[in-house]
Design a protein around this motif. Structure first.
Motif, mmCIF file in Angstrom:
data_model
loop_
_atom_site.group_PDB
_atom_site.id
_atom_site.type_symbol
_atom_site.label_atom_id
_atom_site.label_comp_id
_atom_site.label_asym_id
_atom_site.label_seq_id
_atom_site.Cartn_x
_atom_site.Cartn_y
_atom_site.Cartn_z
ATOM 1 N N PHE A 93 130.932 -33.353 -38.418
ATOM 2 C CA PHE A 93 129.877 -32.547 -38.667
ATOM 3 C C PHE A 93 129.597 -31.229 -38.373
ATOM 4 N N SER A 94 128.947 -30.355 -39.228
ATOM 5 C CA SER A 94 128.492 -29.165 -38.285
ATOM 6 C C SER A 94 127.038 -28.796 -38.961
ATOM 7 N N ALA A 95 126.062 -28.866 -37.830
ATOM 8 C CA ALA A 95 124.855 -28.727 -37.784
ATOM 9 C C ALA A 95 124.510 -27.200 -38.298
ATOM 10 N N LEU A 96 125.544 -26.271 -37.720
ATOM 11 C CA LEU A 96 125.460 -24.975 -37.991
ATOM 12 C C LEU A 96 125.561 -24.724 -39.294
ATOM 13 N N LYS A 97 126.769 -25.155 -40.077
ATOM 14 C CA LYS A 97 127.256 -24.719 -41.520
ATOM 15 C C LYS A 97 126.667 -26.091 -42.550
ATOM 16 N N SER B 185 110.596 -32.280 -30.270
ATOM 17 C CA SER B 185 111.256 -32.828 -29.027
ATOM 18 C C SER B 185 111.587 -31.884 -28.278
ATOM 19 N N LYS B 186 111.781 -30.758 -28.477
ATOM 20 C CA LYS B 186 112.116 -29.711 -27.338
ATOM 21 C C LYS B 186 110.840 -29.319 -26.535
ATOM 22 N N THR B 187 109.670 -29.608 -27.013
ATOM 23 C CA THR B 187 108.510 -29.306 -26.145
ATOM 24 C C THR B 187 108.760 -29.707 -24.899
ATOM 25 N N LEU C 7 130.598 -36.196 -34.997
ATOM 26 C CA LEU C 7 131.232 -35.191 -34.518
ATOM 27 C C LEU C 7 130.825 -33.844 -34.651
ATOM 28 N N ASN C 8 129.883 -33.397 -33.959
ATOM 29 C CA ASN C 8 129.084 -32.362 -34.132
ATOM 30 C C ASN C 8 129.875 -30.924 -33.787
ATOM 31 N N LYS C 9 129.660 -29.665 -34.292
ATOM 32 C CA LYS C 9 130.146 -28.490 -33.920
ATOM 33 C C LYS C 9 131.664 -28.422 -34.392
ATOM 34 N N ALA C 10 131.897 -29.138 -35.441
ATOM 35 C CA ALA C 10 133.307 -29.205 -36.160
ATOM 36 C C ALA C 10 133.787 -27.655 -36.476
ATOM 37 N N ASP C 11 132.783 -26.859 -36.828
ATOM 38 C CA ASP C 11 132.936 -25.351 -36.923
ATOM 39 C C ASP C 11 133.681 -24.632 -35.983
ATOM 40 N N LYS C 12 133.755 -25.289 -34.710
ATOM 41 C CA LYS C 12 134.374 -24.814 -33.773
ATOM 42 C C LYS C 12 135.872 -25.129 -33.477
ATOM 43 N N LEU C 13 136.264 -25.895 -34.471
ATOM 44 C CA LEU C 13 137.616 -26.335 -34.432
ATOM 45 C C LEU C 13 138.437 -25.981 -35.939
ATOM 46 N N GLY D 189 121.910 -38.224 -28.103
ATOM 47 C CA GLY D 189 123.165 -37.409 -27.748
ATOM 48 C C GLY D 189 122.869 -36.787 -26.509
ATOM 49 N N ARG D 190 124.123 -36.494 -25.871
ATOM 50 C CA ARG D 190 123.932 -35.694 -24.417
ATOM 51 C C ARG D 190 123.292 -34.299 -24.916
ATOM 52 N N SER D 191 122.564 -33.918 -23.908
ATOM 53 C CA SER D 191 121.766 -32.784 -24.256
ATOM 54 C C SER D 191 122.798 -31.660 -24.632
ATOM 55 N N ASN D 192 122.520 -30.901 -25.570
ATOM 56 C CA ASN D 192 123.412 -29.622 -25.952
ATOM 57 C C ASN D 192 124.441 -30.009 -26.972
ATOM 58 N N ALA D 193 124.468 -31.494 -27.381
ATOM 59 C CA ALA D 193 125.496 -31.909 -28.310
ATOM 60 C C ALA D 193 125.166 -31.403 -29.762
ATOM 61 N N GLY D 194 123.663 -31.073 -29.873
ATOM 62 C CA GLY D 194 123.162 -30.720 -31.146
ATOM 63 C C GLY D 194 122.199 -31.606 -31.842
ATOM 64 N N LYS D 195 121.620 -32.518 -31.256
ATOM 65 C CA LYS D 195 120.653 -33.359 -31.768
ATOM 66 C C LYS D 195 119.504 -32.743 -32.635
ATOM 67 N N SER D 196 118.903 -31.615 -31.922
ATOM 68 C CA SER D 196 118.066 -31.149 -32.730
ATOM 69 C C SER D 196 118.497 -30.489 -33.872
ATOM 70 N N SER D 197 119.433 -29.655 -33.854
ATOM 71 C CA SER D 197 119.986 -28.982 -35.106
ATOM 72 C C SER D 197 120.631 -30.084 -35.962
ATOM 73 N N VAL D 198 120.931 -31.257 -35.604
ATOM 74 C CA VAL D 198 121.259 -32.267 -36.726
ATOM 75 C C VAL D 198 119.937 -32.646 -37.560
HETATM 76 P P1 GDP Z 1 120.608 -30.712 -28.400
HETATM 77 O O1 GDP Z 1 120.068 -30.539 -26.980
HETATM 78 O O2 GDP Z 1 121.409 -31.690 -28.442
HETATM 79 O O3 GDP Z 1 119.079 -31.078 -29.055
HETATM 80 O O4 GDP Z 1 121.060 -29.708 -29.067
HETATM 81 P P2 GDP Z 1 120.697 -28.195 -29.672
HETATM 82 O O5 GDP Z 1 120.631 -28.663 -31.328
HETATM 83 O O6 GDP Z 1 119.564 -27.462 -29.365
HETATM 84 O O7 GDP Z 1 122.141 -27.392 -29.613
HETATM 85 C C1 GDP Z 1 122.514 -26.927 -28.641
HETATM 86 C C2 GDP Z 1 123.309 -25.729 -29.070
HETATM 87 O O8 GDP Z 1 124.392 -25.983 -29.607
HETATM 88 C C3 GDP Z 1 122.472 -24.704 -29.515
HETATM 89 O O9 GDP Z 1 122.973 -23.354 -29.110
HETATM 90 C C4 GDP Z 1 123.061 -24.864 -31.023
HETATM 91 O O10 GDP Z 1 122.869 -23.416 -31.860
HETATM 92 C C5 GDP Z 1 124.517 -25.326 -31.174
HETATM 93 N N1 GDP Z 1 124.780 -25.843 -32.094
HETATM 94 C C6 GDP Z 1 124.217 -26.946 -32.443
HETATM 95 N N2 GDP Z 1 124.944 -27.490 -33.611
HETATM 96 C C7 GDP Z 1 125.935 -26.689 -33.794
HETATM 97 C C8 GDP Z 1 126.864 -26.854 -34.699
HETATM 98 O O11 GDP Z 1 127.380 -27.423 -35.643
HETATM 99 N N3 GDP Z 1 128.022 -25.522 -34.622
HETATM 100 C C9 GDP Z 1 127.935 -24.803 -33.708
HETATM 101 N N4 GDP Z 1 128.829 -23.939 -33.530
HETATM 102 N N5 GDP Z 1 126.711 -24.719 -32.856
HETATM 103 C C10 GDP Z 1 125.855 -25.899 -32.851
#
Ligand code: GDP
Length: 199
Positions: A178-182, A56-58, A144-150, A33-42
């Motif tokens: 998807f929502s990695a957060l929720k 992976s973030k090291t 389609l991550n961060k669905a909680d934002k919509l 995924g693009r950085s910040n898309a939430g790959k690590s959170s997934v």
């Molecule tokens: P990576 O760079 O793709 O590995 O992304 P990260 O997992 O580090 O997530 C990037 C940012 O997005 C962090 O601040 C996460 O807390 C946030 N984030 C990741 N997944 C979600 C989600 O499902 N919902 C919301 N609201 N934020 C998320």
């Protein structure tokens, strides 16, 4: 949540070139995924193990392929994400060659999880991944991550629009919100992975 196979994941190794990868056997599923898309959170949600995604973030590992083993025959490959616009051309080329070779040559690769921010789907990076995957006839599952934002209806609208936008590709493509957060959508993701891993 029931304990899953994915919670057994153990860090295996990090590689800078495909020649360093373990023997090309069993089944590998890659995540990108693009950085910040939430790959690590997934990865955290899936494995319920914060230590794994931290690997992976090291610093020094973000440009490597990080492999996690579920068992002797099944691995998750965390592919290096793509950063923001200002990446030096040499690094961009190295990254492109690594990913391209991996997708093209890795026989045990059964599917690719492509993580996008639902608010910014199908950016140039995502389009490139879909194009390369279709050229290799590799199956792709889009999160389609961060669905909680919509709102739910806005999320469904993006799901429908994205589904239409990728329908011209010949390789199998599935998409979910998807929502990695929720922790929303984990069951659907696991079902897709189970199918690829033949659990
Ligand atoms: P990576 O760079 O793709 O590995 O992304 P990260 O997992 O580090 O997530 C990037 C940012 O997005 C962090 O601040 C996460 O807390 C946030 N984030 C990741 N997944 C979600 C989600 O499902 N919902 C919301 N609201 N934020 C998320």
């Amino acid at each position: 949540m029931n304990k899953s196979h994915y919670q057994q994941a153990q860090f295996l190794l990090s590689v800078a070139t495909v020649s360093q990868l373990p023997t090309d056997e069993g089944v590998e599923i890659a995540i990108i995924g693009r950085s910040n898309a939430g790959k690590s959170s997934v990865l955290n949600q899936l494995t319920q193990n914060k230590k794994l995604a931290r690997v992976s973030k090291t610093p020094g590992r973000t440009q490597l392929i990080n492999l996690f083993a579920l068992d002797e025959q099944r691995r998750l490959a965390d592919l290096p994400g793509y950063g923001y616009a200002k990446v030096p051309p040499a690094m961009k080329q190295r990254w492109q060659a690594l990913i391209d070779t991996y997708l093209r040559d890795r026989e045990c690769l059964k599917g690719l999880i492509l993580v996008m921010d639902i608010r910014h789907p199908l950016k140039a990076f995502d389009q490139a991944m879909l194009k390369w995957s279709s050229q290799c006839n590799l199956a792709v599952h889009i999160l389609l991550n961060k669905a909680d934002k919509l709102t739910q209806s806005a999320a469904y609208k993006t799901l429908r629009e994205t589904t239409t936008a990728v329908s011209h590709y010949a390789n199998p493509i599935t998409i979910q919100t998807f929502s990695a957060l929720k922790g929303k959508g984990v069951k659907e993701l696991r079902e897709q992975l189970d199918a690829w891993f033949c659990y």
